[in-house]
Design an enzyme around this catalytic site. Sequence first.
Site, PDB file in Angstrom:
ATOM      1  N   GLY A 126       0.799  -1.216   0.000  1.00  0.00           N
ATOM      2  CA  GLY A 126       0.000   0.000   0.000  1.00  0.00           C
ATOM      3  C   GLY A 126       0.829   1.262   0.000  1.00  0.00           C
ATOM      4  O   GLY A 126       0.363   2.320   0.414  1.00  0.00           O
ATOM      5  N   ASP A 174      -1.550   9.139  -5.539  1.00  0.00           N
ATOM      6  CA  ASP A 174      -0.318   8.342  -5.510  1.00  0.00           C
ATOM      7  C   ASP A 174       0.678   8.820  -6.555  1.00  0.00           C
ATOM      8  O   ASP A 174       1.864   9.020  -6.274  1.00  0.00           O
ATOM      9  CB  ASP A 174      -0.648   6.864  -5.742  1.00  0.00           C
ATOM     10  CG  ASP A 174      -1.520   6.283  -4.644  1.00  0.00           C
ATOM     11  OD1 ASP A 174      -1.684   6.947  -3.604  1.00  0.00           O
ATOM     12  OD2 ASP A 174      -2.031   5.168  -4.831  1.00  0.00           O
ATOM     13  N   TYR A 224     -12.103  -2.165  -3.785  1.00  0.00           N
ATOM     14  CA  TYR A 224     -11.759  -0.752  -4.000  1.00  0.00           C
ATOM     15  C   TYR A 224     -12.702  -0.108  -5.023  1.00  0.00           C
ATOM     16  O   TYR A 224     -13.272   0.953  -4.779  1.00  0.00           O
ATOM     17  CB  TYR A 224     -10.309  -0.651  -4.474  1.00  0.00           C
ATOM     18  CG  TYR A 224      -9.776   0.754  -4.622  1.00  0.00           C
ATOM     19  CD1 TYR A 224      -9.004   1.330  -3.626  1.00  0.00           C
ATOM     20  CD2 TYR A 224     -10.025   1.507  -5.767  1.00  0.00           C
ATOM     21  CE1 TYR A 224      -8.489   2.610  -3.758  1.00  0.00           C
ATOM     22  CE2 TYR A 224      -9.517   2.790  -5.908  1.00  0.00           C
ATOM     23  CZ  TYR A 224      -8.750   3.338  -4.899  1.00  0.00           C
ATOM     24  OH  TYR A 224      -8.252   4.602  -5.042  1.00  0.00           O
TER      25      TYR A 224
END
Length: 388
Positions: A126, A174, A224
């Site tokens: 993660g 990200d 998700y």
Amino acid sequence: MDLQAMSKKFTDVFGEKADGLYFAPGRVNLIGEHTDYNGGHVFPCALTFGIYGLIRRRADRTLRFFSMNFPEAGLIESSLDSLIYDKKASWTNYPKGVLWAMGQRGVQIPSGFDFLINGDIPSGAGLSSSAALEVLTGLAVRDTFGLALDMTDLALLGQKTENDFCGLSSGIMDQFASAMGKKDSAIFLDTQKLEYAYVPLALKHSQIVITNSNVKHSLVSSAYNERRQQCAKALSLLQTKADIKALCDLKPEQFEQIKGVIGDPVITRRAKHAVYEDDRTVRAVECLKKNDIRAFGQLMNESHISLRDDYETSCPETDLLAEIAWSVPGVYGSRITGGGFGGCTVSIIDNDAIDAYKAKVDAEYEKKTGKKADIYVASVGDGAHRIE
């Protein structure tokens, strides 16, 4: 990372020396989870570990890939003329996806290349190894072929790769953190406007500590995407009562007034997390600017509880790690970080309490889960760059 060994391996595998060496970092998100695709704020920082890549331009249209992390996969070949997702292509789907995303934007790559990577991000933890690989590819290809793309462009291309090539409906956080990170600072990013500010991490007597549960997540095959769909459903219902573009346009008090229109209790909880998490993130950054680490940590704790109870993206192992952290004097805050369903917790811990925290994790975590946790004291580094 042994960069000389990487260079030698490149020559061994591909027969010639590389043209350039690049690095893109992983990231940890201090607070602001699952807000990026809901139009909210996030607060990540780039780490000093990540993925290194060596690239050499070819004269033909062949693409050749090799990973020192997965040497058993051997040399994987493809072509600029066959940029399609293939499960058997393993990790190379990410760099191929970036090339595909460039093509979708009208950016053409004139020839193929050889590409070798070696990373020190724990896989499935993660910490955004896939985003780092996407940004790394974008930067190396941009420089090699002289493409007119800036670092924000590279982050957006990485997100498009994730969304439309690899099938994960992620937000921009990200890739943005990997591309735009700054040493000793976190990025306060408005994901809807792509406006951002660097906030110094002046943690004078404490450290960021990352603890890997060693529960590996696979976000594409996890829930998700379901969470994103639930948020979209909540948004469409709330828009019948409020003029909003995204869930995070709502303040908590506004949400409480109109949440009844959603009806479904599960979807209501998903929306509640997004709205309240965005509010927590804005408040947490103000706390950090005032050097109120204790208040910042309390908001981290509240974030974990919301991810556990309302968004349900935690798991028993990360819940246990957070609970262990909360029980140790000198731990200011601890929460699951990243997409969830496994991976890591992030904690802010007083320097004098780090050993006690490590000892308690060692004593309790493996005994209760059968797994061993890995603990890293994190250093915050710069975003993706060429290594001269």
